[in-house]
Design an enzyme around this catalytic site. Structure first.
Site, PDB file in Angstrom:
ATOM      1  N   LYS A   1      37.530 -24.088  15.856  1.00  0.00           N
ATOM      2  CA  LYS A   1      37.021 -23.795  17.202  1.00  0.00           C
ATOM      3  C   LYS A   1      37.681 -24.684  18.233  1.00  0.00           C
ATOM      4  CE  LYS A   1      32.971 -25.589  18.549  1.00  0.00           C
ATOM      5  NZ  LYS A   1      33.082 -26.210  19.900  1.00  0.00           N
ATOM      6  N   ASN A   2      37.866 -25.958  17.879  1.00  0.00           N
ATOM      7  CA  ASN A   2      38.388 -26.923  18.842  1.00  0.00           C
ATOM      8  C   ASN A   2      39.889 -26.805  19.069  1.00  0.00           C
ATOM      9  OD1 ASN A   2      35.840 -27.974  19.244  1.00  0.00           O
ATOM     10  ND2 ASN A   2      36.073 -29.564  17.688  1.00  0.00           N
TER      11      ASN A   2
ATOM     12  N   CYS B   1      26.385 -28.191  24.431  1.00  0.00           N
ATOM     13  CA  CYS B   1      25.281 -28.669  23.601  1.00  0.00           C
ATOM     14  C   CYS B   1      24.595 -29.870  24.236  1.00  0.00           C
ATOM     15  CB  CYS B   1      25.800 -29.048  22.219  1.00  0.00           C
ATOM     16  SG  CYS B   1      26.223 -27.627  21.188  1.00  0.00           S
TER      17      CYS B   1
ATOM     18  N   VAL C   1      29.786 -42.099  19.429  1.00  0.00           N
ATOM     19  CA  VAL C   1      30.536 -41.174  20.292  1.00  0.00           C
ATOM     20  C   VAL C   1      29.643 -40.571  21.368  1.00  0.00           C
ATOM     21  CG1 VAL C   1      31.952 -39.088  20.348  1.00  0.00           C
ATOM     22  CG2 VAL C   1      32.156 -40.681  18.418  1.00  0.00           C
TER      23      VAL C   1
ATOM     24  N   ASP D   1      30.743 -34.945  14.528  1.00  0.00           N
ATOM     25  CA  ASP D   1      30.270 -33.636  14.076  1.00  0.00           C
ATOM     26  C   ASP D   1      29.945 -33.612  12.589  1.00  0.00           C
ATOM     27  OD1 ASP D   1      30.428 -32.455  16.563  1.00  0.00           O
ATOM     28  OD2 ASP D   1      32.463 -31.739  16.292  1.00  0.00           O
TER      29      ASP D   1
ATOM     30  N   ARG E   1      31.750 -25.378  28.138  1.00  0.00           N
ATOM     31  CA  ARG E   1      32.421 -26.363  28.975  1.00  0.00           C
ATOM     32  C   ARG E   1      33.910 -26.090  29.085  1.00  0.00           C
ATOM     33  NH1 ARG E   1      29.259 -30.706  29.885  1.00  0.00           N
ATOM     34  NH2 ARG E   1      31.061 -32.023  30.289  1.00  0.00           N
TER      35      ARG E   1
END
Length: 456
Positions: A41-42, A139, A350, A328, A115
């Site tokens: 996804k990133n 999120c 983070v 994550d 975002r």
């Protein structure tokens, strides 16, 4: 609540028919079988934005079918980019030749909670001379300020005007290279600089850059397009601006976040899961922690097999930017650690509010204490940050079914896995948010033997 499975008892089919906002899960069974992970996804969403910079059509392969990709696709189409599905599943053809400026209302409507619009700024400033950012969502895991992005864009010569509805940017004198030092190696800000610098006039030096595998893959995409980018030691990236870029043909790096999530699911449910497409190199740090926690894995050419090696063991984890342990990864790992014999500690460095999901685990019987200001520990490897928190997990504690609400993407997945590991029946609400990052979630759960229904 009325079942949405009246036309089909197959969750895989129902995934196409229903919003899937609520699941009824009957836990206590190990998850076993094989699942496939597609592109990250990133990376996929950022590579789609990069297509705006090219003067010809780009082809992106292994694109996951997730809601974040759909959001970016809609935003590109609003800006006049033609996005066409290829004959092979997961392939997109992106033609930016018809790109135009979009109305702020359209951008706001299509962006939703994503975002991603902030990363459109550099390419749109090059292409159209202006860009607009609506109020940004995402999120609820803590403050994610866009100051790093705006400061970088100003350094390139952008003019930033804050409006009640968002932020408008313009580049009356074009964009030029800049010397930028990020206060923190932010992934998003690093992507912003890369997407802006490749066509800015002159040389850009970026210090304290993020170096995640997805960043390296984005650099590979941009280099295929004709960009000149070099990576130097100590998180320094140099970008020589070029006048034009062409389209690319690229296969996305695999989603290491999803791969780690399924690995933790095997650990939490005492299952045996083969994650097709997962690769060792990008998961070295995770694999070390997985093994320390009592996990067993076997590396294959086409993926990695995950299961328990015996009783789970407590671990101490500090999240950090790459090559550290990803933030994550800690949420699904914590579910498994509730079954470890002893006290585990997770230091979250983070994001400042990423332990909210543990409230549901406590409701299910877990012994988790969150320290909102972190814990002093003389054996830390990651420097303390003012925003950090810590979670102390004491186990093993049996988990039981509960009625819980998903708070965010990774926390939501963790709630589903906790419900599958728990004895009894759970109701998990707001699971739609998990679709942002997990492709065909219900289909994969069914394949692994999960016992659940989608309800209204």
């Amino acid at each position: 609540m009325k079942s949405l499975l009246t036309t089909s008892s197959n969750p895989a089919t129902a995934e196409k028919e229903a919003s899937g906002e609520t699941l009824r899960i009957r836990g206590g069974q190990p998850l076993t079988g094989r699942v496939e992970v597609k592109g990250a996804k990133n990376l996929a969403t950022k590579a789609m934005v990069a297509a705006l910079l090219g003067e010809s059509t780009s082809i992106l392969r292994d694109v996951p079918s997730i809601s974040d990709v759909k959001v970016v696709r809609s935003l590109l189409e609003v800006h006049g980019v033609s996005v066409v599905d290829g004959e092979e599943e997961g392939v997109l053809h992106l033609d930016p030749s018809g790109a135009v400026s979009a109305h702020m209302e359209e951008i706001d409507a299509h962006a939703g909670a994503s975002r991603i619009p902030i990363l459109f700024c550099g390419p749109l400033l090059h292409l159209l001379g202006q860009a607009f950012i609506p109020d940004l969502g995402g999120c609820r895991i803590g403050d994610r300020p866009i100051d790093f992005h705006l400061d970088a864009l100003r350094a390139f010569g952008a003019v930033v005007d804050k409006l009640p509805s968002g932020i408008r940017l313009s580049a009356p004198n074009g964009l030029h290279g800049a010397n930028i030092h990020l206060p923190y190696p932010s992934v998003g800000a690093t992507e912003q600089v890369l997407l802006t610098a490749v066509r800015a006039e002159g040389i850009t030096e970026l210090r304290n850059a993020a170096i995640e595998p997805e960043i390296m893959d984005l650099i590979a995409v941009l280099q295929k397009m004709g960009a000149i980018i070099s990576y130097e030691p100590n998180r320094v990236i140099l970008i020589e601006g070029v006048k034009e870029l062409r389209g690319y043909d690229h296969r996305c790096i695999f989603d290491r976040n999803e791969a780690a999530s399924w690995a933790c699911a095997a650990l939490a449910t005492d299952g045996d899961i083969f994650v097709g497409g997962a690769k060792q190199q990008e998961m070295l740090t995770f694999l070390n922690v997985f093994r320390k926690a009592g996990g067993w894995f076997d590396i294959h050419e086409d993926g990695i097999q995950f299961r328990r090696a015996g009783a789970l063991k407590p671990v101490i984890v500090e999240t950090d930017v790459h090559p550290g342990f990803m933030t994550d990864w800690q949420q699904p790992l914590i579910v498994a650690l509730t079954q470890a014999e002893g006290e585990s500690i997770v230091h979250e460095t983070v994001y400042e509010n990423r332990f909210g999901f543990t409230q549901a685990l406590v409701k299910m019987g877990a012994d988790i204490v969150v320290h909102p200001h972190g814990l002093e520990d003389g054996h830390r490897r990651v420097p303390r940050r003012a925003l950090e928190q810590a979670a102390v997990i004491t186990g093993p504690t049996p988990l039981h079914g509960a009625d819980i609400v998903v708070p965010d993407l990774r926390g939501g997945y963790s709630h589903v896995i906790a419900a599958l590991a728990a004895e009894g029946e759970s109701i998990v609400r707001n699971v739609g948010i998990i679709r942002r990052g997990y492709e065909k979630l219900f289909t994969k759960l069914e394949t692994l033997g999960a016992d659940f229904d989608i309800i209204g």
